[in-house]
Design an enzyme around this catalytic site. Structure first.
Site, PDB file in Angstrom:
ATOM      1  N   CYS A 168       0.899  -1.283  -0.052  1.00  0.00           N
ATOM      2  CA  CYS A 168      -0.029  -0.110  -0.059  1.00  0.00           C
ATOM      3  C   CYS A 168       0.776   1.424  -0.113  1.00  0.00           C
ATOM      4  O   CYS A 168       0.390   2.409   0.122  1.00  0.00           O
ATOM      5  CB  CYS A 168      -1.228  -0.153   1.282  1.00  0.00           C
ATOM      6  SG  CYS A 168      -1.730  -1.673   1.348  1.00  0.00           S
TER       7      CYS A 168
ATOM      8  N   ILE B  46     -12.954  -0.771  -0.508  1.00  0.00           N
ATOM      9  CA  ILE B  46     -12.274  -1.267  -1.826  1.00  0.00           C
ATOM     10  C   ILE B  46     -12.503  -0.267  -2.816  1.00  0.00           C
ATOM     11  O   ILE B  46     -13.785  -0.093  -3.107  1.00  0.00           O
ATOM     12  CB  ILE B  46     -12.526  -2.754  -2.138  1.00  0.00           C
ATOM     13  CG1 ILE B  46     -12.486  -3.864  -0.855  1.00  0.00           C
ATOM     14  CG2 ILE B  46     -11.986  -3.155  -3.353  1.00  0.00           C
ATOM     15  CD1 ILE B  46     -13.312  -5.043  -1.031  1.00  0.00           C
TER      16      ILE B  46
ATOM     17  N   LYS C 140      -9.838   6.008   4.832  1.00  0.00           N
ATOM     18  CA  LYS C 140     -11.210   5.811   5.516  1.00  0.00           C
ATOM     19  C   LYS C 140     -12.397   6.085   4.593  1.00  0.00           C
ATOM     20  O   LYS C 140     -13.364   5.289   4.381  1.00  0.00           O
ATOM     21  CB  LYS C 140     -11.302   5.970   6.847  1.00  0.00           C
ATOM     22  CG  LYS C 140     -12.624   5.746   7.483  1.00  0.00           C
ATOM     23  CD  LYS C 140     -12.569   4.305   7.840  1.00  0.00           C
ATOM     24  CE  LYS C 140     -14.130   3.995   8.305  1.00  0.00           C
ATOM     25  NZ  LYS C 140     -14.945   3.584   7.139  1.00  0.00           N
TER      26      LYS C 140
ATOM     27  N   HIS D  22      -9.213   3.818  -0.973  1.00  0.00           N
ATOM     28  CA  HIS D  22      -8.019   3.609  -0.984  1.00  0.00           C
ATOM     29  C   HIS D  22      -7.475   2.644  -2.120  1.00  0.00           C
ATOM     30  O   HIS D  22      -7.429   1.309  -1.932  1.00  0.00           O
ATOM     31  CB  HIS D  22      -7.654   2.646   0.467  1.00  0.00           C
ATOM     32  CG  HIS D  22      -6.142   2.101   0.877  1.00  0.00           C
ATOM     33  ND1 HIS D  22      -5.050   2.565   0.196  1.00  0.00           N
ATOM     34  CD2 HIS D  22      -5.889   1.090   1.562  1.00  0.00           C
ATOM     35  CE1 HIS D  22      -3.691   1.960   0.799  1.00  0.00           C
ATOM     36  NE2 HIS D  22      -4.433   0.956   1.440  1.00  0.00           N
TER      37      HIS D  22
END
Lengths: 128, 388
Positions: free
Chosen positions: B84, B210, B330, B334
């Site tokens: 990430c 997602i 959040k 992401h």
């Protein structure tokens, strides 16, 4: 996962735990680690010896997993825990106890069992 | 050593857009960044690009050249992968390349396509950022991994699910006016606490969504900006990267993120500032507990004090140090390989004054971006400053 091919070191450890002869690797400076290793991850020392894994460990942290990958879909809910055996920690699933009754500090032993979904081997912990 | 300036930035909307290929997503963000920069596209010397799960999501490796082509550039292009933190490490390399004189103009960015995999497929793809032998084969998922850290944190320092819920509530609220954010809807602490459990003690509202999306930025040297009269008031003045053991079981401590400690220290020293100089931060809140670990590693709060920062209003818009004004991972979303440079995009706009939340930080001149890979086995921190 690669079919029909052993992962040297890792599968050896699972075999050993199944046979009741679990081990870890100890470097010349006393650090513990798990195979496969050619160098200590903590200090780089290449002199590694197999030492018997302590009989029991304490759950250091855990979680009840409700949303899993497809390989564990039929295993849910299951408890994943990190267990402190002193020289090393192991990650596996806690069985033989209601997930709601698992707590940090619980004393467990390690074994090898199969996943419900795929029948793959995995490390499991059971209260001692 | 030249100062590295952010000449232009671009984003796609973040959200559920499973039909869009990563090449299409990156083309949109890359072209937007080039247009925003005012740089002659022929001056761009290379693309540094972050992506994590392209092989699993699109059966596509070797994405560097593909993405250069997508934005119409014939330049060397390299993909960076650090889970990430993929585009965060691409950004760090771009900064170093401009500083050392190898380049004057670089395109940096990232993209991720995730929703075409479905929830189970995306969960599986994300899990490969953990240790396959010792974590994935035990059924470790990424929510599960952060849940292990959350429980370890609660045991060591205290903290409750209510404290974590306050972080989710804050970041959702911040995202409201962000037109690029995936969730633009307020939530309450009660809703967060009653949401389905994913991996105890983390529920659905403790987790980022997602996301499909892309981000990009054009970085230029100080000299180039002057010679070409490029308006670029924000500079990357500090960069740092830290590493840690891959598996949680091999870490010294499960309730802290030492890789981020190291990255932050290095970035602060590089910029010649300290945590007290920072006006605003964008941090890697893939799960609510991750924001806690981040703001402690960045030195904004002592160990054990980050957990109540949102609840006490210290990191909210009106607080002493607003965190994740974009909505964070959040609520903004992401798309993993795009997140590092997406933070750069959001922070640049916040500091330039053209972000929907810039009003929260009038006169702010120093921002920090914190991007973590895996369970913070990788961490990248960048300091951005207004240098006009």
């Amino acid at each position: 996962m690669t079919e029909n091919v052993r992962d040297a070191g890792y599968d050896d450890l699972l075999d050993a735990i199944e046979a009741g002869e679990g081990f870890y690797l100890r470097c010349a400076n006393g650090h513990g680690s798990l195979p496969p290793r050619r160098a200590c991850p903590h200090c780089g020392t290449q002199a590694l010896e197999q030492e018997p894994l302590p009989e029991s460990g304490e759950i250091e942290t855990y979680t009840v997993v409700h949303v899993a990958t497809p390989e564990f879909a039929e295993d849910t809910p299951y408890v994943t825990a990190v267990v402190n055996f002193g020289p090393v920690r192991l990650t596996g699933q806690v069985r033989g106890i209601d997930p709601e009754d698992v707590s940090t500090g619980l004393v467990v032993g390690v074994g090898v069992e199969q996943t419900a979904t795929m029948g793959e081997r995995l490390l499991i912990f059971r209260p001692r | 050593m030249t100062t590295v300036r952010v000449a232009g930035v671009g984003l796609t909307p973040f959200g559920v857009q499973p039909e869009r290929t990563a090449r299409d997503l990156f083309a949109e963000a890359g072209l937007a960044a080039i247009a925003d920069s005012g740089v002659d596209r022929d001056d761009i010397e290379a693309l540094l690009y972050g992506n994590f799960m392209g092989e699993l999501a699109e059966h596509q490796g070797h994405q560097g050249p593909l993405m250069a082509e997508a934005v119409g550039l014939d330049v060397p292009a390299t993909r960076f992968e650090a889970a990430c933190a993929s585009s965060g490490v691409a950004l760090r390399q771009a900064v170093k390349n401009i500083r050392n004189g190898e380049a004057d103009v670089l395109l940096v960015g990232g993209a991720e396509r995730m929703n075409n995999l479905g929830t189970a497929g995306a969960t599986e793809a994300l899990a490969i950022a953990a240790d396959d032998l010792y974590e994935v084969r035990a059924g470790m998922t990424f929510p599960g991994a952060y849940a292990l850290m959350a429980r370890a944190y609660f045991d060591e320092f205290g903290g409750t699910r209510e404290d974590l819920a306050a972080i989710a509530v804050k970041n959702h609220d911040n995202a409201l006016p962000n037109e690029y954010a995936q969730f633009r809807k307020t939530i309450t602490v009660e809703q967060a606490l009653s949401a389905p459990m994913i991996a105890s003690p983390l529920g659905l509202f403790d987790a980022c969504p997602i996301t499909d999306g892309a981000s990009a930025a054009v970085l230029v040297s100080e000299d180039y900006a002057k010679r070409h009269d490029i308006e670029a008031t924000v500079a990357v003045t500090g960069t740092g990267q830290g590493g840690d053991k891959m598996a949680l079981q091999d870490r010294g401590d499960l309730a802290t993120s030492p890789a981020a400690d190291k990255a932050a220290k290095q970035a602060y020293e590089d910029a010649g500032i300290g945590p007290k100089d920072v006006d605003v931060a964008e941090v890697h809140d893939c799960f609510t507990i991750a924001e806690v670990l981040a703001i402690e590693s960045l030195g904004f709060f002592e160990r054990g004090e980050g957990i109540t920062a949102a609840r006490d209003g210290k990191t909210t818009r009106s607080g002493s140090l607003p965190v994740n004004l974009s909505g964070g991972l959040k609520a903004k979303g992401h798309p993993v390989g795009a997140t590092g440079t997406a933070q750069l995009v959001e922070m640049t706009k916040l500091l330039r004054g053209d972000h929907a939340r810039s009003d929260a930080i009038p006169g702010a001149s120093v921002g920090v971006c914190h991007n973590a890979g895996g369970t913070v086995g990788s961490a990248v921190v960048h300091v951005l400053e207004v240098v006009a």
